[in-house]
Design a protein around this motif. Sequence first.
Motif, PDB file in Angstrom:
ATOM      1  N   HIS A  20       0.721  -1.255   0.190  1.00  0.00           N
ATOM      2  CA  HIS A  20       0.076   0.115  -0.136  1.00  0.00           C
ATOM      3  C   HIS A  20       0.835   1.199   0.124  1.00  0.00           C
ATOM      4  CE1 HIS A  20      -3.325  -2.657   0.974  1.00  0.00           C
ATOM      5  NE2 HIS A  20      -4.130  -1.443   0.828  1.00  0.00           N
ATOM      6  N   TRP A  76       1.901   3.209  -3.281  1.00  0.00           N
ATOM      7  CA  TRP A  76       0.803   3.643  -3.938  1.00  0.00           C
ATOM      8  C   TRP A  76       0.127   4.854  -3.140  1.00  0.00           C
ATOM      9  CZ3 TRP A  76      -1.434   1.418  -8.334  1.00  0.00           C
ATOM     10  CH2 TRP A  76      -3.044   2.008  -8.712  1.00  0.00           C
ATOM     11  N   PRO A 136      -5.741   4.531  -2.302  1.00  0.00           N
ATOM     12  CA  PRO A 136      -6.377   3.863  -3.537  1.00  0.00           C
ATOM     13  C   PRO A 136      -7.824   3.733  -3.372  1.00  0.00           C
ATOM     14  CG  PRO A 136      -5.393   2.500  -1.660  1.00  0.00           C
ATOM     15  CD  PRO A 136      -5.268   4.102  -1.200  1.00  0.00           C
ATOM     16  N   GLU A 137      -8.329   3.440  -4.344  1.00  0.00           N
ATOM     17  CA  GLU A 137     -10.025   3.178  -4.853  1.00  0.00           C
ATOM     18  C   GLU A 137     -10.203   1.670  -4.223  1.00  0.00           C
ATOM     19  OE1 GLU A 137     -11.006   4.328  -8.657  1.00  0.00           O
ATOM     20  OE2 GLU A 137     -10.639   6.332  -8.224  1.00  0.00           O
ATOM     21  N   THR A 157      -8.693  -1.124  -6.315  1.00  0.00           N
ATOM     22  CA  THR A 157      -7.151  -0.972  -5.965  1.00  0.00           C
ATOM     23  C   THR A 157      -6.724  -1.655  -4.720  1.00  0.00           C
ATOM     24  OG1 THR A 157      -6.719   0.806  -7.627  1.00  0.00           O
ATOM     25  CG2 THR A 157      -5.002   0.370  -6.185  1.00  0.00           C
ATOM     26  N   ARG A 158      -7.395  -1.182  -3.720  1.00  0.00           N
ATOM     27  CA  ARG A 158      -7.243  -1.386  -2.432  1.00  0.00           C
ATOM     28  C   ARG A 158      -7.262  -3.017  -2.343  1.00  0.00           C
ATOM     29  NH1 ARG A 158      -7.333  -1.017   3.147  1.00  0.00           N
ATOM     30  NH2 ARG A 158      -8.917  -2.192   4.473  1.00  0.00           N
ATOM     31  N   LEU A 196      -6.664  -5.281  -4.536  1.00  0.00           N
ATOM     32  CA  LEU A 196      -5.782  -5.872  -5.185  1.00  0.00           C
ATOM     33  C   LEU A 196      -4.530  -5.792  -4.399  1.00  0.00           C
ATOM     34  CD1 LEU A 196      -6.492  -5.007  -8.917  1.00  0.00           C
ATOM     35  CD2 LEU A 196      -7.084  -7.291  -7.664  1.00  0.00           C
ATOM     36  N   LEU A 197      -4.376  -4.569  -3.949  1.00  0.00           N
ATOM     37  CA  LEU A 197      -2.966  -4.600  -3.153  1.00  0.00           C
ATOM     38  C   LEU A 197      -2.848  -5.335  -1.838  1.00  0.00           C
ATOM     39  CD1 LEU A 197      -2.712  -0.663  -3.139  1.00  0.00           C
ATOM     40  CD2 LEU A 197      -1.499  -2.323  -4.266  1.00  0.00           C
TER      41      LEU A 197
END
Length: 248
Positions: free
Chosen positions: A192, A195, A202-203, A206-207, A209-210
């Motif tokens: 995280h 990013w 993160p949206e 994205t959050r 996937l991270l």
Amino acid sequence: MTDESKAGRPRPRSGRRTDDRNNTGASARAGWLVPAGLIALSAVPVVAGAARLTELAGGAEVTAENARFFAMPLPVVVHILSATLYSVLGAFQFASGLRRRRPGWHRAAGRILVPCGLAVALSGLWMTLFYPRPPGDGELVSGFRLVFGSAMVLSIVLGLAAIRRRDIARHGAWMTRGYAIGLGAGTQVFTHLPWILFLGKPEELTRALLMAAGWVINLAVAEWVIRKRPPRPRRASSGAALGSGVSS
């Protein structure tokens, strides 16, 4: 024999002992690098968990982010305490020298780590299913938590079953996988952080996937470690395995 010939004779044994001691000391120091690295990796989640417990104990202001914890604190308290013990104590199970010198300690620690690991995974699953979803978390994040939490439970159960069959190799492999999943929160800090620093918060997608990346990275490293280990007997002899019980 003259004094001169005695004085000129080499003394290999003393030098060999010194080299052996130096090599042993270097090997012992290197053996502690892995536990130290694992403890460092778990430092941020441990500190964050301690801050959460302090918040709950001190009656901090209730916000949208922490309201679910104040409404039902027991699951998160169990999760934090068990995760802290599991990550820190579990790191020492990867100190190969300690395992060799004190196998009794390894087994005793395992008897603590198995219930702690199950408590981490099961409390995490409970919170995912029954706590109100926090801002920024969507269906995908919840799905990943359920998948990896269930995988952690399965890994620990399979590791326990393996040691009861005296299958040392499979026991070590499954316990390593379970620990890797349990340490996912530490790696998620590093997935995280870049990013957030360069692109901001993160949206939702994205959050998710991270977060998944943290677990996947840990499992990939665990598989590399498992396959790198030298071959060892799958089953311990009856004398060696007596009283082994639960270990990790």
